[in-house]
Design an enzyme around this catalytic site. Structure first.
Site, PDB file in Angstrom:
ATOM      1  N   ASP A 231      85.173  36.329  67.209  1.00  0.00           N
ATOM      2  CA  ASP A 231      84.315  37.209  67.287  1.00  0.00           C
ATOM      3  C   ASP A 231      84.878  38.434  67.632  1.00  0.00           C
ATOM      4  O   ASP A 231      85.487  38.828  68.895  1.00  0.00           O
ATOM      5  CB  ASP A 231      82.951  37.056  68.509  1.00  0.00           C
ATOM      6  CG  ASP A 231      81.787  37.975  68.253  1.00  0.00           C
ATOM      7  OD1 ASP A 231      81.866  39.061  67.718  1.00  0.00           O
ATOM      8  OD2 ASP A 231      80.779  37.665  69.068  1.00  0.00           O
ATOM      9  N   HIS A 319      75.501  36.857  58.175  1.00  0.00           N
ATOM     10  CA  HIS A 319      75.579  37.847  59.055  1.00  0.00           C
ATOM     11  C   HIS A 319      76.739  39.036  58.822  1.00  0.00           C
ATOM     12  O   HIS A 319      76.524  40.073  59.007  1.00  0.00           O
ATOM     13  CB  HIS A 319      76.024  37.028  60.509  1.00  0.00           C
ATOM     14  CG  HIS A 319      76.050  38.082  61.535  1.00  0.00           C
ATOM     15  ND1 HIS A 319      75.101  38.559  62.192  1.00  0.00           N
ATOM     16  CD2 HIS A 319      77.148  38.491  62.177  1.00  0.00           C
ATOM     17  CE1 HIS A 319      75.344  39.298  63.188  1.00  0.00           C
ATOM     18  NE2 HIS A 319      76.745  39.449  63.332  1.00  0.00           N
TER      19      HIS A 319
END
Length: 404
Positions: A231, A319
């Site tokens: 991330d 995403h």
């Protein structure tokens, strides 16, 4: 960015549950011990892993992160392993009195945070900023800026509502937002206590507080979230940050806007998915972090590459595709998120992104709210926006730009 110590407590407050539980949680979700945002580290000036070792064979003591500077260290420095966010509300009396209360609060926080970050802090419990790697940032909320007529960026405003939001007002918003980051829980607990005392002395009242952590990571690599994915891979470089993160030339060029979202993640349901479904939902491979169109983590995702049957390799609902700068004129956000663990039914992501204009986030979130394949496993439970002030010069105070 620094690696979390083996015995660190990577959060603070009543939700602290210990490193052992968090490591078990990360392992159950498929998270491998990875690293910390290489792109964010480059933006902040690189790593600090070189140098001679100490006499005992361990790494040498590190100097404290300087508090004073053109920009606040909580945005520019490598990301420490633990964070505490605290929001305060100021009393509402008269505009003149409230402006003086804000001045007093910013002066108190400047003195408190600069002392805590130094190599010789006034409070002996901190034992020197060089051992804690303390960083901080302070920002003011849009409602306070409007109420007091403060000199803030013209586009500073709260986010609009998004489909699927389940926001708790008691966990978001606020007149002033403080984020403290450090290598250990003890530092955060002490600094939060000092900041809270300083705020109360000026009449401000705590509104909400939230702790977060990063998993143990190797230097120069990207941390993983509680879904097991890296991330923060696609953070902007310095040139892109000057365009999309920091303000334009003028009084706000060393300030930025923080968008904060507390996102609950259904880690158990996501962990139960087959790996190929996880990868398609994210648009990256969980193993190495590479986009489905690439071979290495930092390859640029090509959202227009198609399979022989005409379908996109990175699906339309992935995403990564929906957050692609190619769908937003090249706009990028600097992400410095943390995980949180407030119990088995409430754990997830503290999304912290820095932008020049909060509309950059709103455009992306509108696409995500409508189509993101991760939506069945996510719930946005809190939100805040704050203008992160330029840094304080030596002898100066945070927020001087507000009165210009």
């Amino acid at each position: 960015m620094p690696t979390e110590p083996e015995n660190a407590q990577p959060s603070t407050g009543p939700a602290v549950t210990g490193v052992g539980r968090r490591r078990a949680l990360l392992a159950a979700g498929g998270v491998l011990a990875a690293g910390i945002g290489a792109a964010a580290g480059e933006l902040a000036g690189g790593d600090r892993t070189s140098g001679h070792r100490g006499a005992t064979g361990g790494p040498p003591p590190e100097a404290a992160v300087p508090f004073h500077g053109a920009r606040q260290a909580g945005v520019t420095s490598p990301q420490p392993a633990a964070t505490q966010l605290i929001a305060f509300d100021l009393p509402q009396t008269s505009a003149a009195a409230d402006r003086e209360a804000l001045r007093a609060l910013l002066d108190a926080l400047t003195r408190t945070l600069s002392s805590a970050a130094s190599d010789a802090p006034a409070d002996p419990r901190l034992q020197g900023g060089g051992t804690t790697r303390l960083t901080s940032l302070v920002g003011v909320g849009p409602a306070l800026a409007t109420r007091l007529g403060l000199n803030v960026p013209a586009r500073l405003e709260d986010l609009p509502p998004f489909p699927g939001d389940r926001l708790d007002p008691a966990r978001g918003g606020g007149d002033l937002l403080l984020q403290v980051c450090a290598a250990d829980h003890w530092t955060l607990a002490v600094v939060a206590e000092l900041a809270g005392s300083a705020a109360r002395a000026t009449g401000a009242a705590p509104r909400w507080s939230q702790s977060g952590f990063l998993p143990p990571t190797a230097p120069g690599t990207t941390p993983r979230n509680l879904f097991g994915f890296k991330d923060g891979t696609a953070n902007p470089d310095d040139a892109a940050a000057r365009q999309w993160v920091w303000g334009p030339p003028g009084p706000h060029e060393n300030g930025t806007v923080l968008v904060y979202r507390r996102i609950r993640m259904d880690t158990a349901a996501f962990a139960a998915l087959p790996e190929d479904r996880k990868n398609l939902a994210m648009g990256r491979r969980i193993g190495d972090g590479a986009p489905l169109t690439g071979t290495a983590e930092h390859d640029e995702p090509d959202i227009y590459t198609k399979n022989p049957d005409g379908s996109y390799v990175i699906p339309a609902t992935a995403h990564v595709r929906l957050t692609s700068p190619r769908l937003d004129g090249g706009a990028r956000m600097l992400r410095r998120g943390y995980s949180y663990d407030d119990g088995p039914a409430d754990r997830g992501l503290l999304f912290c992104a820095f932008v020049r204009d909060p509309a950059q986030f709103s455009r992306v979130q509108s696409r995500l709210a409508a189509r993101d394949a991760l939506n069945p496993h996510l719930e946005h439970t809190a939100s805040a926006v704050a203008y992160v002030l330029p840094g304080a010069r030596e002898g100066g105070t945070l927020g001087e730009v507000l009165w210009a």
